[in-house]
Design an enzyme around this catalytic site. Structure first.
Site, mmCIF file in Angstrom:
data_model
loop_
_atom_site.group_PDB
_atom_site.id
_atom_site.type_symbol
_atom_site.label_atom_id
_atom_site.label_comp_id
_atom_site.label_asym_id
_atom_site.label_seq_id
_atom_site.Cartn_x
_atom_site.Cartn_y
_atom_site.Cartn_z
ATOM 1 N N LYS A 50 0.901 -1.149 -0.078
ATOM 2 C CA LYS A 50 0.140 0.136 0.014
ATOM 3 C C LYS A 50 0.905 1.308 -0.157
ATOM 4 C CE LYS A 50 -3.972 2.016 2.785
ATOM 5 N NZ LYS A 50 -4.842 1.673 3.770
ATOM 6 N N SER A 125 -9.818 2.008 2.645
ATOM 7 C CA SER A 125 -9.035 2.589 1.926
ATOM 8 C C SER A 125 -7.880 1.599 1.269
ATOM 9 C CB SER A 125 -8.363 3.608 2.720
ATOM 10 O OG SER A 125 -7.384 3.021 3.699
ATOM 11 N N SER A 149 -9.955 -0.618 7.066
ATOM 12 C CA SER A 149 -9.301 -0.343 5.734
ATOM 13 C C SER A 149 -8.811 -1.671 5.236
ATOM 14 C CB SER A 149 -8.480 0.613 5.572
ATOM 15 O OG SER A 149 -9.130 2.000 5.342
HETATM 16 N N1 GLN Z 1 -13.341 4.485 6.401
HETATM 17 C C1 GLN Z 1 -12.702 4.475 7.607
HETATM 18 C C2 GLN Z 1 -12.233 6.073 7.589
HETATM 19 O O1 GLN Z 1 -12.269 6.649 6.566
HETATM 20 C C3 GLN Z 1 -11.457 3.686 7.872
HETATM 21 C C4 GLN Z 1 -10.348 4.068 6.943
HETATM 22 C C5 GLN Z 1 -9.124 3.418 7.602
HETATM 23 O O2 GLN Z 1 -9.188 2.109 8.027
HETATM 24 N N2 GLN Z 1 -7.964 3.706 7.089
HETATM 25 O O3 GLN Z 1 -11.567 6.585 8.566
#
Ligand code: GLN
Length: 446
Positions: A50, A125, A149
């Site tokens: 990532k 994400s 995410s």
């Molecule tokens: N959807 C959640 C957020 O936007 C989790 C994102 C993540 O785990 N990086 O904060």
């Protein structure tokens, strides 16, 4: 695609061939946009990374315009560990800007498509990592999970994603979003591969002050599929999910029970405050962490007539809308007039959530929960940011409590999209988590 377990037995020549094939497939499916680019270090089994994990000499940008031109000067601890185990960081995967999002639509590099149905989001994400694994464009990948995410994109793409206990995997070299919630973890084709990759990246690290200095035992070589466990289910909590997800949940409970596991009914006390507590905590920490991108310390510098103008231009042009929204929200909840009303209250709720999980774990080994209220959304389906925040209901409390969890596919919905469920374990009990997940994977035969 060959599994990680199998790939680890290949000789150098076969690994180079595998990498060549991967490069070709990634190029011919550029439209999926799972990868930002293909770079490689070392001669081992390729692992997709990532774009918020530092790999020395790579361009690493957290999916953001503001980090264009930044070259990582060192390796994240997880990358050092991959290299020490003979694995190769191979390719940077797409993500929501600074890991803020649930759809991988907010990246500077454009959206990633879901390989199962290209009209749908891959989740986020870590959508690039999940899409790459699901499309057969990666043997395995690393993602990061602040509020779901890793687990949610894995669920949306029909693969496995695991979030370790907070402190189990070093965050050194991870682009910080919300430091008290972030964890790096594996995204893989199956549960055993997740355990193998988890073993490789976890362990105490003096370079991360929140790393847990406790005994760590390898778990992938003693996975026990035949252990009979006490598994908590949450019937009321699950009512907010779609009918397809509810059906998959109930079918899974039946299968677990027939297999000899003990099912225990429990409830989350009042989950309606989870979203507020998470989005206050995460944005407060994000506002603080992202202050360093000012064009002086970090970030693609824009010129201005004075220092203030330089800051304003750098940040206004460098950050996307969602990141700006969160910086504003985070600074608001930390500001002197509102700190007690929002930030402090969110920390109290966080304690209640932790206590609630502790109470459940007094007499069960694992909890079974949905990962998301529904299957992967069509692009643009979440019209406003609050809808997107609400869709995180099943994943965020686990990060607030610091617990380990693994998402695995159990069935397809009526629209043909995969449904993932997650198992949650007590802190530092990854062995039980993987034992249960192996058993569930075999049972559901997905
Ligand atoms: N959807 C959640 C957020 O936007 C989790 C994102 C993540 O785990 N990086 O904060």
């Amino acid at each position: 695609m060959i599994t990680l377990k199998e790939a680890l037995t290949l000789d150098d020549k076969k690994i180079s061939t595998l990498k060549e094939q991967l490069k070709q497939s990634i190029k011919s499916d550029a439209q999926l946009n799972a990868y930002i680019d293909i770079q490689n270090v070392g001669s081992g089994v390729p692992i997709a990374i990532k774009d918020n994990i530092q790999v020395k000499d790579w361009s690493v940008t957290s999916g953001s315009n503001i980090l264009q031109g930044y070259i990582a000067p060192y390796n994240a601890t997880v990358i050092t560990k991959l290299l020490q185990s003979g694995l190769s960081p191979f390719g940077r995967t797409n993500m929501d800007e600074f890991a803020m999002g649930s759809t991988t639509e907010s990246s500077f590099y454009g959206k990633t498509l879901n390989p199962i149905n290209r009209d749908c989001v891959p989740g986020g994400s870590s959508g690039g990592s999940a899409a790459a694994v699901a499309a057969g464009l990666a043997v395995a990948a690393l993602g990061s999970d602040t509020g779901g995410s890793i687990r949610q994109p894995a669920a949306f793409c029909g693969i496995v994603g695991m979030k370790p206990t907070y402190g189990r995997v070093s965050r050194y070299g991870l682009g910080a979003y919300a430091s008290s919630l972030d964890q790096i973890g594996p995204i893989t084709q199956n549960v055993e591969d997740a355990a193998i990759l988890y073993d490789i990246i976890s362990g105490y690290d003096t370079k991360d002050s929140t790393s847990a200095n406790i005994q760590y035992e390898k778990i992938s070589d003693k996975l026990n599929l035949d252990r009979k466990l006490r598994i908590a289910i949450l019937p009321k909590y699950v009512k907010d999910a779609s009918l397809d997800v509810q059906k998959a949940y109930n079918d899974t409970i039946d299968a677990l029970s027939k297999d000899g596991h003990t099912i225990v009914e429990k409830e989350m006390e009042d989950p309606k405050y989870d979203i507020s507590a998470y989005y206050i905590t995460a944005t407060a920490e994000a506002a603080t962490n992202l202050a360093r991108y000012d064009g002086i310390r970090y970030g693609n510098q824009k010129t201005g007539n004075n220092l203030e103008e330089l800051y304003v231009k750098t940040r206004s042009e460098g950050f996307g809308d969602e990141v700006k929204r969160r910086i504003m929200l985070g600074n608001f909840v930390l500001s002197s007039g509102y700190y007690d009303a929002y930030y402090v209250k969110a920390q109290k709720v966080r304690h209640l959530i932790k206590d609630n999980y502790a109470k459940i774990f007094e007499n069960v080994d694992l909890i079974l929960s949905p990962v998301a209220p529904d299957t992967a959304y069509k692009f643009g389906a979440l019209h406003n940011p609050l809808d997107m925040y609400l869709s995180d209901i099943y994943t965020i409390s686990i990060n607030l409590a610091g617990l380990p969890a693994i998402s695995l596919p159990v069935a397809n919905a009526s629209n043909g999209m995969p449904i993932g469920l997650q198992l949650i374990a007590n802190a530092f009990d990854e062995q039980t988590l993987f034992d249960g997940a192996m058993s569930l994977e075999r049972l559901m035969g997905y």
